[in-house]
Design a protein around this motif. Structure first.
Motif, mmCIF file in Angstrom:
data_model
loop_
_atom_site.group_PDB
_atom_site.id
_atom_site.type_symbol
_atom_site.label_atom_id
_atom_site.label_comp_id
_atom_site.label_asym_id
_atom_site.label_seq_id
_atom_site.Cartn_x
_atom_site.Cartn_y
_atom_site.Cartn_z
ATOM 1 N N CYS A 104 -5.378 -8.689 -74.369
ATOM 2 C CA CYS A 104 -5.234 -10.144 -74.510
ATOM 3 C C CYS A 104 -5.969 -10.713 -75.734
ATOM 4 O O CYS A 104 -5.405 -11.539 -76.452
ATOM 5 C CB CYS A 104 -5.699 -10.840 -73.225
ATOM 6 S SG CYS A 104 -4.520 -10.641 -71.851
ATOM 7 N N PHE B 266 -3.535 -12.492 -78.342
ATOM 8 C CA PHE B 266 -3.479 -13.946 -78.178
ATOM 9 C C PHE B 266 -4.715 -14.676 -78.710
ATOM 10 O O PHE B 266 -4.794 -15.896 -78.604
ATOM 11 C CB PHE B 266 -3.283 -14.290 -76.698
ATOM 12 C CG PHE B 266 -2.032 -13.694 -76.110
ATOM 13 C CD1 PHE B 266 -0.781 -14.177 -76.475
ATOM 14 C CD2 PHE B 266 -2.092 -12.637 -75.213
ATOM 15 C CE1 PHE B 266 0.378 -13.629 -75.939
ATOM 16 C CE2 PHE B 266 -0.945 -12.077 -74.670
ATOM 17 C CZ PHE B 266 0.304 -12.572 -75.044
ATOM 18 N N VAL C 81 -7.759 -14.808 -77.626
ATOM 19 C CA VAL C 81 -8.683 -15.369 -76.633
ATOM 20 C C VAL C 81 -9.970 -14.554 -76.628
ATOM 21 O O VAL C 81 -10.029 -13.432 -77.138
ATOM 22 C CB VAL C 81 -8.058 -15.374 -75.220
ATOM 23 C CG1 VAL C 81 -6.831 -16.280 -75.195
ATOM 24 C CG2 VAL C 81 -7.694 -13.958 -74.761
ATOM 25 N N MET D 172 -0.429 -16.735 -71.032
ATOM 26 C CA MET D 172 -0.852 -17.107 -72.381
ATOM 27 C C MET D 172 0.135 -18.064 -73.044
ATOM 28 O O MET D 172 -0.261 -18.979 -73.770
ATOM 29 C CB MET D 172 -1.045 -15.850 -73.235
ATOM 30 C CG MET D 172 -2.197 -14.988 -72.788
ATOM 31 S SD MET D 172 -3.778 -15.891 -72.826
ATOM 32 C CE MET D 172 -4.733 -14.917 -71.662
ATOM 33 N N ARG E 50 -0.698 -20.269 -76.284
ATOM 34 C CA ARG E 50 -1.148 -19.215 -77.198
ATOM 35 C C ARG E 50 -0.009 -18.583 -78.002
ATOM 36 O O ARG E 50 -0.241 -17.627 -78.745
ATOM 37 C CB ARG E 50 -1.894 -18.138 -76.417
ATOM 38 C CG ARG E 50 -3.264 -18.601 -75.939
ATOM 39 C CD ARG E 50 -4.223 -18.690 -77.105
ATOM 40 N NE ARG E 50 -5.487 -19.304 -76.763
ATOM 41 C CZ ARG E 50 -6.520 -19.354 -77.585
ATOM 42 N NH1 ARG E 50 -6.415 -18.825 -78.802
ATOM 43 N NH2 ARG E 50 -7.649 -19.944 -77.234
ATOM 44 N N ASP F 54 -2.043 -16.648 -82.715
ATOM 45 C CA ASP F 54 -3.491 -16.512 -82.571
ATOM 46 C C ASP F 54 -3.961 -15.064 -82.609
ATOM 47 O O ASP F 54 -5.122 -14.772 -82.324
ATOM 48 C CB ASP F 54 -3.950 -17.145 -81.247
ATOM 49 C CG ASP F 54 -3.798 -18.650 -81.254
ATOM 50 O OD1 ASP F 54 -4.159 -19.274 -82.264
ATOM 51 O OD2 ASP F 54 -3.314 -19.201 -80.252
ATOM 52 N N ARG G 62 -1.980 -19.673 -86.735
ATOM 53 C CA ARG G 62 -2.075 -21.040 -86.214
ATOM 54 C C ARG G 62 -2.869 -21.938 -87.161
ATOM 55 O O ARG G 62 -2.448 -23.061 -87.472
ATOM 56 C CB ARG G 62 -2.737 -21.051 -84.840
ATOM 57 C CG ARG G 62 -2.839 -22.468 -84.247
ATOM 58 C CD ARG G 62 -3.631 -22.485 -82.943
ATOM 59 N NE ARG G 62 -2.985 -21.713 -81.903
ATOM 60 C CZ ARG G 62 -1.990 -22.185 -81.149
ATOM 61 N NH1 ARG G 62 -1.526 -23.410 -81.327
ATOM 62 N NH2 ARG G 62 -1.465 -21.427 -80.209
#
Length: 274
Positions: free
Chosen positions: A83, A87, A89, A212, A217, A225, A263
């Motif tokens: 993840c 994404f 995070v 997500m 995301r 991201d 992003r």
């Protein structure tokens, strides 16, 4: 009274495997694998309910925990570990825990899955709270480590779900949001790293990816991201920016390296033009 045998432990439909040709082995394994997506499809409403509660809890600041043993535990750790790079995070948003700890990722840890109290001890180290969601992963749906963790989490008001591969399993009954993909007997009897493992991987992909996306995301269909941790990902990000902003490759790459993510480039590019 004898307890019901989990679906995953039933005898294979095939026999004398050692007498089969390589072509027959591969063909029969593939034949069994083709049933998995169809069985996952039957559980879409259950997966949807679990995804929605995870999103709701994460919007309150909660996290997602996976717990499992053996192959199931490894799949949870794998999904959690992918993840952050995919994404963007933090590593503590989705956490995978395996019975026996990180040693068990490579080597079997004797009796680790049989301790009904250990999962909660592992979760307490991460200060699990009522805003979090706990998903237990167990092919048979009978793993004591996983069921113990789910039971204790419910006592503490924590949302619980599961990914199992046997119908009416103890884990499914213990969980608020059970997902039970019935994959049936394995090609090699009881070898749940095969069909059951594939089904679990598919469901975990669906859960984390959908969560997500719902959390913003992904933009359009792009991983805006993702972490720029190697040349391939820098190249992928550069291509995204070229397509989105209609700029040359060199400019897209410079923008990406300057801002650190696709992003951030998309957010700041028009501002910089003013």
């Amino acid at each position: 009274m004898e307890s019901k045998k989990p679906d995953t432990e039933k005898q294979s439909k095939y026999n004398d495997l050692e007498k089969m040709s390589t072509a027959d082995l591969l063909s029969n394994i593939n034949k069994e694998d083709q049933t998995i997506a169809e069985n996952v499809q039957k559980q879409l409403p259950a997966i949807e309910a679990l995804v929605n509660v995870i999103v709701e809890n994460m919007q309150k600041g909660g996290r997602l925990f996976y717990i499992g043993a053996g192959t199931s535990g490894r799949l949870g750790v794998l999904d959690a570990s992918e993840c952050p790079p995919t994404f963007g995070v933090t590593a503590d948003l989705v956490i995978g825990l395996i019975a026996g700890g990180d040693t068990a990722l490579r080597n079997a840890v004797e009796n680790a899955e049989d301790d009904t109290n250990q999962a909660w001890k592992d979760l307490e180290k991460h200060k699990i709270s009522s805003n979090d969601t706990l998903v237990g992963i167990a092919a048979s749906g009978t793993t004591p480590y996983v069921i113990g963790g789910i039971n204790e989490a419910r006592k503490h008001g924590i949302s619980t779900g599961c990914v199992a591969c046997s119908s009416g399993s103890p884990l499914g009954e213990a969980s608020e949001f059970p997902v039970e993909v019935v994959t049936g007997p394995e090609f090699v009897t009881g070898s749940t790293r095969m069909k059951a493992g594939t089904a679990q991987k598919m469901v975990l992909n669906m859960i984390s990816t959908s969560v997500m996306i719902k959390l913003g995301r992904v933009k359009g269909n792009r991983m805006v991201d993702m972490q720029l941790s190697n040349k391939k990902l820098v190249g992928r990000g550069t291509q995204m920016i070229m397509e989105e902003l209609q700029v040359a490759q060199s400019e897209a790459r410079d923008l990406l390296l300057k801002h650190g993510s696709v992003r951030n480039v998309l957010v700041n590019y028009k501002k910089e033009l003013k």
